[in-house]
Design an enzyme around this catalytic site. Structure first.
Site, PDB file in Angstrom:
ATOM      1  N   GLY A 183      -8.160 -22.105  10.455  1.00 34.09           N
ATOM      2  CA  GLY A 183      -7.539 -21.852  11.746  1.00 34.09           C
ATOM      3  C   GLY A 183      -6.145 -21.285  11.640  1.00 34.09           C
ATOM      4  N   GLY A 184      -5.886 -20.543  10.557  1.00 35.14           N
ATOM      5  CA  GLY A 184      -4.570 -19.945  10.344  1.00 35.14           C
ATOM      6  C   GLY A 184      -4.289 -18.804  11.306  1.00 35.14           C
ATOM      7  N   HIS A 211      -0.876  -6.486  -5.558  1.00 32.57           N
ATOM      8  CA  HIS A 211      -1.077  -7.745  -4.826  1.00 32.57           C
ATOM      9  C   HIS A 211      -0.499  -8.875  -5.661  1.00 32.57           C
ATOM     10  CE1 HIS A 211      -3.577 -11.496  -4.775  1.00 32.57           C
ATOM     11  NE2 HIS A 211      -3.203 -11.463  -3.509  1.00 32.57           N
ATOM     12  N   VAL A 253       1.477 -16.608  -4.891  1.00 31.50           N
ATOM     13  CA  VAL A 253       1.829 -17.854  -5.583  1.00 31.50           C
ATOM     14  C   VAL A 253       1.791 -18.965  -4.548  1.00 31.50           C
ATOM     15  CG1 VAL A 253       3.130 -16.960  -7.547  1.00 31.50           C
ATOM     16  CG2 VAL A 253       4.270 -17.176  -5.354  1.00 31.50           C
ATOM     17  N   HIS A 257       0.853  -1.192   0.000  1.00 27.60           N
ATOM     18  CA  HIS A 257       0.000   0.000   0.000  1.00 27.60           C
ATOM     19  C   HIS A 257       0.891   1.246   0.000  1.00 27.60           C
ATOM     20  CE1 HIS A 257      -3.787  -2.090   0.612  1.00 27.60           C
ATOM     21  NE2 HIS A 257      -3.248  -2.789   1.580  1.00 27.60           N
TER      22      HIS A 257
END
Length: 308
Positions: free
Chosen positions: A266-267, A112, A115, A102
């Site tokens: 749940g990251g 953005h 990969v 940004h």
């Protein structure tokens, strides 16, 4: 190489993150990326490790985040198995690099890139492991500059050309469709390329394509930054940048598959949300004055078109 080689992909992704960090620090001149290395415990539903690199308050970049993650889970979440319902419930291994930069100057676009590799291991001797690559990059300008849009899309095309001349138009159209805010009836930016579920041609070929896309990010973005970072701007332009950033937030929280995958599986929340801008704003039913540069962005640039 016909079978998946996640170790090779992991080594490449870590090098890619380090290379981009070094180049962006050099361009910014003042800001430095912090290093936040993390692990998920082995007894959790999602295990693994990663590193989140964040630059904040720089001269050129107000916020720039780039994360690497390598995780394993017991069951693919809905966002990852939506296009492959036969894999629902299978365990998975996933790794990738994702970034969002940004800028401070409204004349420099936000960029953005992502990969990634997914693997659904075999559960029985009769079942084959399934793997696929995904990713792409897209550009979100605040003020319309045709030269920049053409350069970005040309670089995306050139990254894909060695693999298949049909990939760029196919992945470009996929990007236009994917980065689309249905509730606003507008695209997030001027697009780029997007692909998912890529396995055609074998692992080695798909991995080479992923490397070509990842390596092209700096070629696509840095010349634009260098041309626009010193363009004068005032309160009006900053105000519009923050207003348009609101659209970015809406897309990431409502539609983005990477964000949804991270939250559903749940990251690590801080790493998942490093793409958020530091400042954004919303207005009720606001429209840019007719004939203004701000109106040209929404009326002309945010319409899918052939930039080449």
């Amino acid at each position: 190489m016909t079978t998946a080689d996640p170790a090779a992909v992991g080594r490449y992704l870590k090098h890619l993150q380090a290379d981009i960090v070094a180049r962006i620090e050099a361009i910014d001149g003042e800001g430095r990326f912090g290093l936040d290395e993390w692990t998920k415990p082995e007894n959790a539903a999602l295990t693994g490790e990663g590193s989140s690199r964040m630059l904040e308050g720089g001269r050129v970049f107000e916020r720039a985040g780039i994360g690497f993650s390598h995780v394993r889970g017991r069951s693919l979440p809905p966002s990852a198995s939506a296009n492959r319902p036969e894999l629902a419930g299978r365990g998975f291994e996933a790794m990738g690099v994702s970034l969002v930069f940004h800028p401070r100057n409204p004349h420099v676009p936000t960029v953005h890139m992502n990969v990634r590799l997914f693997i659904a291991p075999a559960r029985t001797a009769d079942e084959a492991a399934v793997w696929w690559f995904g990713g792409g990059m897209d550009l979100t300008p605040y003020y319309p500059v045709e030269e920049d849009a053409v350069h970005f899309h040309r670089t995306c095309r050139d990254a894909l050309a060695p693999f298949d001349a049909g990939y760029y138009p196919r992945f470009k159209a996929w990007c236009d469709t994917y980065f689309y805010l249905k509730h606003r009836d507008e695209t997030r930016g001027i697009g780029g390329i997007f692909f998912d579920d890529l396995a055609e041609g074998g692992f080695e070929r798909c991995f080479a394509l992923q490397r070509s896309v990842g390596d092209a990010l700096l070629q696509a973005y840095v010349p634009i930054v260098e041309r626009r970072r010193d363009t004068p701007y005032g309160e009006r332009e900053r105000d519009f940048l923050e207003y348009r950033r609101g659209r970015y937030v809406e897309f990431n929280l409502v539609f983005d598959r990477g964000t949804l995958f991270g939250l559903q599986s749940g990251g690590r929340t801080e790493s998942i949300l490093l793409s958020m801008p530091p400042v954004a704003r919303w207005r009720y039913d606001w429209h840019a004055p007719a004939g203004s540069p701000e109106a040209r962005l929404t009326d002309e640039f945010l319409k899918p078109r052939d930039w080449l």
